[in-house]
Design a protein around this motif. Sequence first.
Motif, PDB file in Angstrom:
ATOM      1  N   THR A 189       5.802   2.890   1.232  1.00  0.00           N
ATOM      2  CA  THR A 189       4.960   1.894   1.403  1.00  0.00           C
ATOM      3  C   THR A 189       4.480   1.950   2.942  1.00  0.00           C
ATOM      4  O   THR A 189       5.345   1.993   3.963  1.00  0.00           O
ATOM      5  CB  THR A 189       5.638   0.647   1.049  1.00  0.00           C
ATOM      6  N   LEU A 190       3.051   1.718   3.236  1.00  0.00           N
ATOM      7  CA  LEU A 190       2.700   1.502   4.388  1.00  0.00           C
ATOM      8  C   LEU A 190       3.131   0.374   5.282  1.00  0.00           C
ATOM      9  O   LEU A 190       3.364  -0.765   4.592  1.00  0.00           O
ATOM     10  CB  LEU A 190       1.182   1.413   4.412  1.00  0.00           C
ATOM     11  N   ASP A 191       3.594   0.529   6.334  1.00  0.00           N
ATOM     12  CA  ASP A 191       3.832  -0.561   7.297  1.00  0.00           C
ATOM     13  C   ASP A 191       3.288  -0.382   8.694  1.00  0.00           C
ATOM     14  O   ASP A 191       2.619   0.527   8.889  1.00  0.00           O
ATOM     15  CB  ASP A 191       5.334  -0.841   7.213  1.00  0.00           C
ATOM     16  N   VAL A 206       0.925  -1.110   0.043  1.00  0.00           N
ATOM     17  CA  VAL A 206       0.117   0.042  -0.035  1.00  0.00           C
ATOM     18  C   VAL A 206       0.942   1.220  -0.156  1.00  0.00           C
ATOM     19  O   VAL A 206       1.642   1.105   0.704  1.00  0.00           O
ATOM     20  CB  VAL A 206      -1.039  -0.067   1.426  1.00  0.00           C
ATOM     21  N   GLN A 207       0.788   2.167  -1.081  1.00  0.00           N
ATOM     22  CA  GLN A 207       1.655   3.212  -1.023  1.00  0.00           C
ATOM     23  C   GLN A 207       0.905   4.522  -0.621  1.00  0.00           C
ATOM     24  O   GLN A 207      -0.354   4.689  -0.478  1.00  0.00           O
ATOM     25  CB  GLN A 207       1.941   3.528  -2.577  1.00  0.00           C
ATOM     26  N   PHE A 208       1.742   5.396   0.193  1.00  0.00           N
ATOM     27  CA  PHE A 208       1.512   6.564   0.514  1.00  0.00           C
ATOM     28  C   PHE A 208       1.535   7.645  -0.774  1.00  0.00           C
ATOM     29  O   PHE A 208       2.089   7.213  -1.845  1.00  0.00           O
ATOM     30  CB  PHE A 208       2.229   7.053   1.786  1.00  0.00           C
ATOM     31  N   HIS A 209       0.866   8.579  -0.496  1.00  0.00           N
ATOM     32  CA  HIS A 209       0.975   9.837  -1.704  1.00  0.00           C
ATOM     33  C   HIS A 209       2.378  10.483  -1.922  1.00  0.00           C
ATOM     34  O   HIS A 209       2.613  10.768  -2.980  1.00  0.00           O
ATOM     35  CB  HIS A 209       0.047  10.691  -1.369  1.00  0.00           C
ATOM     36  N   PHE A 223      -5.573   9.149  -7.366  1.00  0.00           N
ATOM     37  CA  PHE A 223      -4.241   8.499  -7.084  1.00  0.00           C
ATOM     38  C   PHE A 223      -4.304   7.390  -7.617  1.00  0.00           C
ATOM     39  O   PHE A 223      -4.806   6.274  -7.383  1.00  0.00           O
ATOM     40  CB  PHE A 223      -3.985   8.383  -5.306  1.00  0.00           C
ATOM     41  N   ASP A 224      -3.341   7.122  -8.678  1.00  0.00           N
ATOM     42  CA  ASP A 224      -3.292   6.092  -9.672  1.00  0.00           C
ATOM     43  C   ASP A 224      -2.950   4.762  -8.852  1.00  0.00           C
ATOM     44  O   ASP A 224      -3.197   3.623  -9.310  1.00  0.00           O
ATOM     45  CB  ASP A 224      -2.184   6.307 -10.772  1.00  0.00           C
ATOM     46  N   ALA A 225      -2.056   4.836  -7.902  1.00  0.00           N
ATOM     47  CA  ALA A 225      -1.592   4.041  -7.065  1.00  0.00           C
ATOM     48  C   ALA A 225      -2.509   3.338  -6.013  1.00  0.00           C
ATOM     49  O   ALA A 225      -1.995   2.522  -5.147  1.00  0.00           O
ATOM     50  CB  ALA A 225      -0.149   4.093  -6.608  1.00  0.00           C
ATOM     51  N   HIS A 226      -3.785   3.866  -5.724  1.00  0.00           N
ATOM     52  CA  HIS A 226      -4.558   3.300  -4.706  1.00  0.00           C
ATOM     53  C   HIS A 226      -4.926   1.773  -4.752  1.00  0.00           C
ATOM     54  O   HIS A 226      -5.141   1.504  -5.669  1.00  0.00           O
ATOM     55  CB  HIS A 226      -5.973   4.267  -4.851  1.00  0.00           C
ATOM     56  N   PHE A 227      -4.465   1.225  -3.550  1.00  0.00           N
ATOM     57  CA  PHE A 227      -4.537  -0.128  -3.321  1.00  0.00           C
ATOM     58  C   PHE A 227      -5.979  -0.883  -3.653  1.00  0.00           C
ATOM     59  O   PHE A 227      -6.237  -1.939  -4.121  1.00  0.00           O
ATOM     60  CB  PHE A 227      -4.259  -0.702  -1.891  1.00  0.00           C
TER      61      PHE A 227
END
Length: 586
Positions: free
Chosen positions: A214-216, A207-210, A303-307
């Motif tokens: 990556t979220l952890d 999961v990416q932040f803006h 946000f293109d990378a939203h999980f």
Amino acid sequence: MSPFPAPPILATAPDWPYLTLRAALHARDGVRGLHTLTLADAQAWWGCSDRTAKRQLSRLHASGRLVYTPGRGRGNTSRVAFAGALEGELAALTAHLAGVGAAADLARLSRLGFPRAWVLTDAVRGTFGLGVGPAGTDRLRTVVTRPLTSLDPLTVNSAAEAHLLTQVLDPLLVFDPLARTLRPHLAHHWSTPDGGRSWVFHLRKGVQFHHGRTLDAQDVLFTLERMRRGAPWYLGGVLDVREIAPFTMHVTLDRPDLFFPRRLAHEQALILPRDVPFNERRPVGTGAFRWHALDGGFRLEAFDAHFAGRPLIDEVEVFLVPELRGDAPSSLDVSGVPDDPVESWVPENSVHFLIWNAHRPAARSAALRAAVVEMHDIRAFWQESGRAERLLPATSFLPRCSLNRPPRGHSLARAQALLARAAYAGPPLRVWVLDLPGARQEADWLAARAARLGLPMQVVPAPLDALPDAGDDVDLAFMGEIAGWDEHLSFWSALKQPELLFRRLLPADVLRDVDALLDGYRMAPDAAALEALMTCVEARLLGGHHLHLTHHRVKRRAVHPLIRDVHPDAYGRIDFKRLWLGDVRP
């Protein structure tokens, strides 16, 4: 020969000092060809120094915007004359700005205080709504018609602000209002090994932040610790939060709490990155939209990378236009398409109420409190004021419950008898109310009714972003509270959150009883048990007349049929992630 040079050619950008000056002089003097002006006036309106004010006036004179005649001698009054009629200038300017789609400039123009009819033209309205922008960008442009309050998850207390935050930030879990159950979100699984005293949350990977990281588990740890420090009322009972693996969190409570995961699905628990200082003007999260500042508002960019998948719409632009209050579009318009909206009346999942300030002497009289309840007959107010909106009297915090409970009766004769028993001889009751036309009308109506029975009241209007406090010179307050998707959690948090009126104004003994009842949420096995607890809390709140529920707002909602697959909720909020525009071409 005219003293004015030839009128200037319309610039591509508005001359804001000129417009600010014209707005201020029009607000002070009305329509005039000649205005008096002091440099102190110009300094105050422009927020600048004496020297800068002189330079601006000289520039505007030289450009032909106005004729400036300085007063003779220090401190003497100067004169300003304008070449064109203000209404005509604004018509040309708004048409130009609407033609080039300058929504930010139009929003800023509307905040200068010109007459709304001169600014909010049909062309301006067409600039807002859902349409296709440059390079085929699908874009919604809309307005917020009041100042924004807190955009910090710890202190957010408004449905609109909470909705905006959830576009940019994600929680661990989400609540499904239809199934009335929790669903995975940033956490894909969660469990309790010991009946609710400890909880384990397993995070999604990748999961990416803006800002690209990556979220952890450390981000969740940071967020929960921030909540423990900044909003202890919300995470009460948490003894320990720790990372047991890079994507696994363990939370230990002081006692079993089956309701704890529900609290992690609320806006207070939205997850923040540990390495970016929180900024309300540009929040950073993992949500479906990135936040960008705009002149006069902000932009939410997909946000293109939203999980959970990219939003269907490309961007949402929101402009702050407080002066359009009451004139804002009630529907989402599709630019260039004939209107054929689908309309319906929808009860908002909210309640309006009248609450006593228990810290004031007048509130100590039970007879006086009961008398005011008898006087405030919402059905009589609706009838006497000729309100066009539909009326749903409130007997509960939730409209679905009020629909199944008949409204209570009111009697002016009983009110008169209660006033005689109270024998109130103090100063006029000060009644706090938001400075909105409908709210002011209701407060004025109650004050007039009370005066006829010999009880003086003074209505105290307040700004839209204000709330009364215990120490304020206020006896009663009109206010409203809106529930979120999770009604039981919204009820719990409204009564627990210190920023809201219940904690500020209710008596200590009532709050103690309410807290004891709400503590039962921890071990409530199902929705029926939560409903029963909520009913008991309502009875305690209403029984002593410290709180009087008045009505639920019923709104007329319209959505253009070309706006696909989405419907406004009871607050008019649209799920931006699913919003898209159908084919408008023949």
